[in-house]
Design a protein around this motif. Sequence first.
Motif, PDB file in Angstrom:
ATOM      1  N   HIS A 510       1.552   9.916  -0.500  1.00  0.00           N
ATOM      2  CA  HIS A 510       0.981   8.695   0.080  1.00  0.00           C
ATOM      3  C   HIS A 510       1.845   7.471  -0.180  1.00  0.00           C
ATOM      4  O   HIS A 510       1.737   6.476   0.540  1.00  0.00           O
ATOM      5  CB  HIS A 510      -0.404   8.391  -0.520  1.00  0.00           C
ATOM      6  N   LEU A 511       2.705   7.500  -1.212  1.00  0.00           N
ATOM      7  CA  LEU A 511       3.310   6.286  -1.746  1.00  0.00           C
ATOM      8  C   LEU A 511       4.775   6.129  -1.351  1.00  0.00           C
ATOM      9  O   LEU A 511       5.522   7.102  -1.286  1.00  0.00           O
ATOM     10  CB  LEU A 511       3.212   6.289  -3.273  1.00  0.00           C
ATOM     11  N   HIS A 512       5.147   4.866  -1.093  1.00  0.00           N
ATOM     12  CA  HIS A 512       6.565   4.525  -0.915  1.00  0.00           C
ATOM     13  C   HIS A 512       6.838   3.236  -1.673  1.00  0.00           C
ATOM     14  O   HIS A 512       6.195   2.217  -1.429  1.00  0.00           O
ATOM     15  CB  HIS A 512       6.924   4.340   0.560  1.00  0.00           C
ATOM     16  N   LEU A 513       7.797   3.288  -2.606  1.00  0.00           N
ATOM     17  CA  LEU A 513       8.189   2.110  -3.374  1.00  0.00           C
ATOM     18  C   LEU A 513       9.496   1.566  -2.826  1.00  0.00           C
ATOM     19  O   LEU A 513      10.481   2.297  -2.699  1.00  0.00           O
ATOM     20  CB  LEU A 513       8.375   2.458  -4.856  1.00  0.00           C
ATOM     21  N   PHE A 514       9.489   0.286  -2.467  1.00  0.00           N
ATOM     22  CA  PHE A 514      10.722  -0.402  -2.091  1.00  0.00           C
ATOM     23  C   PHE A 514      11.327  -0.957  -3.364  1.00  0.00           C
ATOM     24  O   PHE A 514      10.693  -1.746  -4.073  1.00  0.00           O
ATOM     25  CB  PHE A 514      10.443  -1.534  -1.099  1.00  0.00           C
ATOM     26  N   LEU A 515      12.554  -0.555  -3.651  1.00  0.00           N
ATOM     27  CA  LEU A 515      13.209  -0.961  -4.890  1.00  0.00           C
ATOM     28  C   LEU A 515      14.239  -2.012  -4.581  1.00  0.00           C
ATOM     29  O   LEU A 515      15.211  -1.749  -3.875  1.00  0.00           O
ATOM     30  CB  LEU A 515      13.857   0.245  -5.564  1.00  0.00           C
TER      31      LEU A 515
END
Length: 516
Positions: A510-515
């Motif tokens: 479910h998750l997407h992290l923008f770094l």
Amino acid sequence: MKSREPNSTTNNPTTMNFLQLPGKTAAATNKPRAQVALAPQHGLMDWIRKMNNTPNISGTNGKLLTVTEEELAKHNKKTDCWAAISGNVYNITPYLDYHPGGVDEIMKGAGIDATALFQEIHSWVNFGSMLEKCLVGRLVTKHGPIDGALAKKKSLPSRLRFDFRQPDSKSLTLFIYTTCLTLTVEKIFVNIENGKNLTILIFIDGFVHTISIELLELVTNDFNVRISSNKQDQIEIDLKKQTDQMWKSVGKFASNHLSICPMQDFEPIYFNATLIKRTSVTHDSDWYTFSLPSNVFMLPPIGYHIRLQRTKDGVIITKPYTVVNKLDEENKSLSEHTIELLIKHYIDRTMTPMLQQLSIGDTIEMSSAEGAFDTARIDMCRTLVLIAAGTGLTPMIRILNYATKQIDNEQNRDIFLLFFNKTQKDILCGAELQAMSEKYKFTVHNILSRPESDWTGETGYIRGELLHRLLPEPPSKTNVTNTLVCVCGPAPFSKLAFDLLKEHGYNDSHLHLFLG
């Protein structure tokens, strides 16, 4: 004409306190963490203050060195500790006592290329910012400056084939055949240097495919980039010759022609972009518009970023920024000729003071785009959750534009935006977000950590109770693609959000992290 396809960290820790971790809650203490007790005044903010107050802690007097594997291996002691991450070598000796996992844990990377170890444990950390003042230089191996990328490249099959045709003596058409049926021009970067050296980058499934040719003769900067109208996996690039003649060949292929490299290992291509407009957004944030040179074609995909680079006192300063465009104008303002950035200024940083000093017409080095976000994840989801802190809003802007255009096309979708800031005046694009949420019927929650007395909205920091109250229930295990949660903010905020979302019931799918 280049065309589309036919169809905080300041000296005062309170200035960014909406990013500080809140006091321990049930959600924050239930999960064991691999951390050690640090000495007093050795926390994250103490390290940031040390970096800000120390002119040079790399031990190189501001010079960037070329470091061999043999030289790197010599610096493997607690009193003299270097480590390489993604091709950069850092003197981490001053950081040892500040590492949350303890000295012994970080010493596992001493004197070696610790990229794999770092990605396994700390993939969410912006190490370039965390260790900015510790940069020693570039790691060079017997295979070149990006040995790890080359090693991976050799084990990967190319997904490209290349050909060319000459319709007449004045023009040349390049044909690039891929196996990607969802290809768009946003996944293509073209640079023609000095009318002679042609570089084409194609982004497919997290990898960068390169076409690199020294053309037989000179061409103009008037070229055309498109996806074939007959085959969705075929790229066509029309070039115009400077001299009217038939070529015997297309030219010489460079050593990296038809190569493939993981995106995270790829060294981007830099060129000079020109500042053509700057507009104030808040008291400390501006909207920048840069014009691309005529020899470059670039339409960065949603969620991708570029880097800006300048040299100061002999030191190269580089900073990534997400490519944005105006809210509710995804198709109107996205241009192959310009790049727009929303940038918050920090007086004690290195890059933003230099940006503020730019006059209209000045140039700055800009990189080719980088990123890993796949818009297909938006296409599939029916519930979209966006969680941002400060300028972490930047990738969310184009996601909102894309998602709401699909609502225009009668695709049902529930959208939630949780936007964390310090005060009301820090809220980026507040009026535009309000207008857009009313137009497309989605939910915006502004959460302030230092609200004014008349503020009636949510207050505090990101925490489990807030997520449980403001977000929908996580989907069932059988509908994992129906929900997408995107998070963007400084590393401590993003890591805490990630942990809290996991505890709330969301999982990696479910998750997407923008770094950043």
